[in-house]
Design a protein around this motif. Structure first.
Motif, mmCIF file in Angstrom:
data_model
loop_
_atom_site.group_PDB
_atom_site.id
_atom_site.type_symbol
_atom_site.label_atom_id
_atom_site.label_comp_id
_atom_site.label_asym_id
_atom_site.label_seq_id
_atom_site.Cartn_x
_atom_site.Cartn_y
_atom_site.Cartn_z
ATOM 1 N N LEU A 87 48.807 109.833 -32.958
ATOM 2 C CA LEU A 87 47.536 109.202 -32.598
ATOM 3 C C LEU A 87 46.364 110.134 -32.848
ATOM 4 O O LEU A 87 46.453 111.354 -32.649
ATOM 5 C CB LEU A 87 47.542 108.806 -31.122
ATOM 6 N N ARG A 131 43.376 105.469 -33.689
ATOM 7 C CA ARG A 131 44.155 105.036 -34.854
ATOM 8 C C ARG A 131 45.458 105.819 -34.899
ATOM 9 O O ARG A 131 45.602 106.876 -34.273
ATOM 10 C CB ARG A 131 43.361 105.223 -36.142
ATOM 11 N N LEU A 132 46.403 105.298 -35.680
ATOM 12 C CA LEU A 132 47.699 105.933 -35.864
ATOM 13 C C LEU A 132 47.714 106.616 -37.219
ATOM 14 O O LEU A 132 47.729 105.952 -38.260
ATOM 15 C CB LEU A 132 48.819 104.896 -35.752
ATOM 16 N N ARG A 185 56.525 105.796 -33.106
ATOM 17 C CA ARG A 185 55.326 105.215 -33.700
ATOM 18 C C ARG A 185 55.086 103.810 -33.153
ATOM 19 O O ARG A 185 53.931 103.387 -33.005
ATOM 20 C CB ARG A 185 55.431 105.199 -35.229
ATOM 21 N N ASP A 186 56.137 103.089 -32.846
ATOM 22 C CA ASP A 186 55.962 101.754 -32.242
ATOM 23 C C ASP A 186 55.281 101.873 -30.881
ATOM 24 O O ASP A 186 54.409 101.062 -30.538
ATOM 25 C CB ASP A 186 57.316 101.061 -32.090
ATOM 26 N N LEU A 200 53.311 104.325 -29.909
ATOM 27 C CA LEU A 200 51.942 104.786 -30.124
ATOM 28 C C LEU A 200 51.034 103.665 -30.609
ATOM 29 O O LEU A 200 49.834 103.638 -30.306
ATOM 30 C CB LEU A 200 51.922 105.939 -31.131
ATOM 31 N N ALA A 201 51.598 102.726 -31.368
ATOM 32 C CA ALA A 201 50.798 101.629 -31.926
ATOM 33 C C ALA A 201 50.140 100.783 -30.843
ATOM 34 O O ALA A 201 49.106 100.148 -31.073
ATOM 35 C CB ALA A 201 51.665 100.758 -32.824
ATOM 36 N N ALA A 202 50.691 100.783 -29.637
ATOM 37 C CA ALA A 202 50.137 99.973 -28.550
ATOM 38 C C ALA A 202 48.750 100.440 -28.131
ATOM 39 O O ALA A 202 47.981 99.670 -27.544
ATOM 40 C CB ALA A 202 51.077 100.021 -27.343
ATOM 41 N N TYR A 203 48.387 101.681 -28.454
ATOM 42 C CA TYR A 203 47.101 102.229 -28.021
ATOM 43 C C TYR A 203 46.006 102.049 -29.077
ATOM 44 O O TYR A 203 44.828 102.291 -28.793
ATOM 45 C CB TYR A 203 47.240 103.721 -27.707
ATOM 46 N N VAL A 204 46.370 101.666 -30.290
ATOM 47 C CA VAL A 204 45.418 101.584 -31.397
ATOM 48 C C VAL A 204 44.375 100.509 -31.113
ATOM 49 O O VAL A 204 44.710 99.381 -30.716
ATOM 50 C CB VAL A 204 46.145 101.296 -32.724
#
Length: 532
Positions: free
Chosen positions: A475, A469-470, A448-449, A451-455
């Motif tokens: 995603l 969004r996550l 999840r960390d 993936l958060a870079a793409y939000v």
């Protein structure tokens, strides 16, 4: 333009839900707190007790929750009212269920497929006409208001060219085009058009004071992905989804359906509940989709537009009904059915010819994959979402959402190619693999960390952007005016959709921060700069 939904959809594939009490206000409060909705209004009717629920605000920046008079677009729930209009005009001997398109249009249209002329009003009402979900000549000039400008001339042209060089078929295939045509034809018979006919013969007698086609001062702002979007404009296809309504009006409508108020219409409402066919795991009537519960049948319809969702359902055995209107992201269909004790739909029963499976390529950049999803045969063209295929003849399969069919070609019994027949044009595609290309993509797991870079938000142009969004399961991506859909990592900052044959490639700056995305869909490449 990248588009994931055709709009005005009725959801006919519902996951298993369980009967029992449900905290509707709690669900509304959760949606408001998460930012998924601008406004929700709902009503529950049991016998003569009417309970209203609400949350959010009618317009952005206003803390006042929508009341029972707040007006929402109800999308495809309009179709139930269009079919009530048909029943009223049959009861008045203005038309019959067996009346055909040709009988009402005379020589005004020269049909490319003569079978289209013989489609009956009942087939239009019950999505068994063979017409595609959308007309072939619908070419939106504004993707955020996709039906705008589709007028009478366009509708007649769409009928004239429909299903050229293809078998028509008469299976269930949900069709905005078909019910739009039905509303248009009934309006012609009435003389003053569909809107006038519906208001005079259905809405007025039912006493629905704030149900209609015009946006009133108490309307809710359409909302998707945390921002305001456009109202939808329907013209010749109004019968498919142009109505607006309120929970107060839908509560009155429910009480009439449940015989708590006298029926003011000419026809017997009980006749609207007679099963006439099936749609996947559901039965259908001339007006309603039908679900099953431990207490008996649930009659329901739903709808969705660019910024709204709607659900209306009732259960005569328990004298209970629920209506939920949403401005925002979540479709309330599952919640409404759960309240009414819905039991899981029957799975599709049709046999699938696995000899059709494979990849078929028309050219190096465009192909069609054929495979099965949850018991349904589908075809997926490059850059597009998978669409159901229905047998309409010997090795002929209709694509329901567009005016096209696939004709499979065999040599010595083995499938070696297919012909794509669309808009009167026939294109041959050789079979190049035994597995559809879309099935070859493999998902990898990211933290999840990571993936958060793409939000964030990524602008394709000043009015259209991607929002990433996550969610709980990973995603999710949303294009302006569309719902969120999950995207799946495949490595190297690349993600793919499963609902459509498309990928998002994220780019990074010199410091390693994600600063843009590139949409790859059907040979088209579009770049979007990160704005948030």
């Amino acid at each position: 333009m990248f588009r994931l939904l055709a709009g005005l959809l009725a959801t006919l594939s519902i996951s298993a839900l369980h009967a029992g009490e449900f905290d509707l206000q709690g669900w509304i409060d959760e949606q408001v707190a998460s930012g998924a909705v601008l406004a929700v209004a709902a009503v529950h009717v049991r016998d003569d007790e009417v309970s209203h629920f609400a949350g959010g605000s009618r317009v952005p920046g206003d803390d006042t929750a929508p009341d029972a008079a707040a007006q929402f677009e109800i999308g495809s729930l309009t179709k139930a009212f269009t079919n009530l209009l048909l029943a009223e005009m049959v009861a008045s001997d203005r038309v019959s269920y067996a009346t055909t398109i040709a009988e009402l249009l005379g020589d005004e249209v020269e049909f490319a497929n003569g079978a289209v002329a013989d489609i009956t009003l009942l087939q239009l009402a019950t999505h068994s006409s063979g017409l595609p979900r959308l007309p072939a000549n619908l070419a939106p000039t504004d993707q955020l208001d996709p039906y705008k400008g589709y007028d009478e001339d366009a509708l007649l042209e769409g009928l004239a060219m429909a299903r050229a060089k293809q078998p028509l078929g008469n299976h269930y295939a949900y069709s905005n085009f078909g019910v739009g045509v039905l509303g248009y034809l009934l309006g012609r018979v009435h003389g003053d058009g569909y809107a006038a006919a519906l208001e005079e013969l259905v809405i007025g007698p039912l006493g629905l004071e704030r149900t209609g086609f015009e946006r009133d001062p108490h309307s809710v702002t359409p909302w998707r992905g945390g921002r305001a979007v456009k109202d939808w404009t329907l013209d010749a296809l109004s019968g498919a989804g142009a109505l607006r309504s309120t929970t107060a009006d839908l509560a009155r409508f429910a009480r009439i359906q449940l015989a708590r108020l006298d029926n003011p219409l000419k026809h017997d409402l009980a006749a609207d509940r007679e099963i006439v066919g099936q749609a996947g795991g559901f039965d259908i009537t001339r007006v309603w989709h039908v679900g099953q519960s431990a207490d008996g049948r649930i009659f329901w319809h739903n709808g969705g537009t660019g910024g709204f969702w709607s659900f209306f359902g009732f259960q005569p055995a328990t004298r209970e009904a629920v209506a939920i209107l949403v401005s925002g992201d979540p479709d309330p269909t599952g919640i409404g059915l759960r309240w009414l004790g819905f039991e899981s739909a029957r799975p599709p029963q049709a046999e699938i010819d696995e000899s059709l499976f494979g990849q078929y390529d028309l050219n190096p950049n465009f192909g069609i994959g054929v495979y099965a999803v949850n018991g349904t045969l589908v075809g997926q063209a490059s850059g597009q979402m998978p669409n159901g295929l229905h047998a309409v003849g010997n090795d002929w399969y209709a694509i329901d959402v567009v005016d096209a069919s696939l004709h499979f070609i065999r040599e010595d019994g083995a499938v070696v190619a297919l012909e794509l027949v669309q808009n009167g044009v026939v294109q041959r595609a050789a079979k190049t693999a035994d597995m559809a290309a879309a099935l070859a993509r493999q998902e990898i797991e990211l933290s999840r960390d990571a993936l958060a870079a793409y939000v964030g938000d990524y602008a394709l142009n000043p009015s259209v952007q991607f929002t990433i969004r996550l969610g709980d399961n990973g995603l999710e991506a949303m294009l302006t005016g569309q719902p969120f859909f999950p995207i799946f990592a495949r490595g190297d900052d690349r993600f793919f959709y499963k609902v459509v044959d498309a990928e998002l490639q994220f780019e990074r700056d010199d410091e390693g921060k994600v600063d843009a995305l590139v949409l790859h869909q059907g040979g088209i490449v579009q770049r979007a700069e990160r704005t948030r």
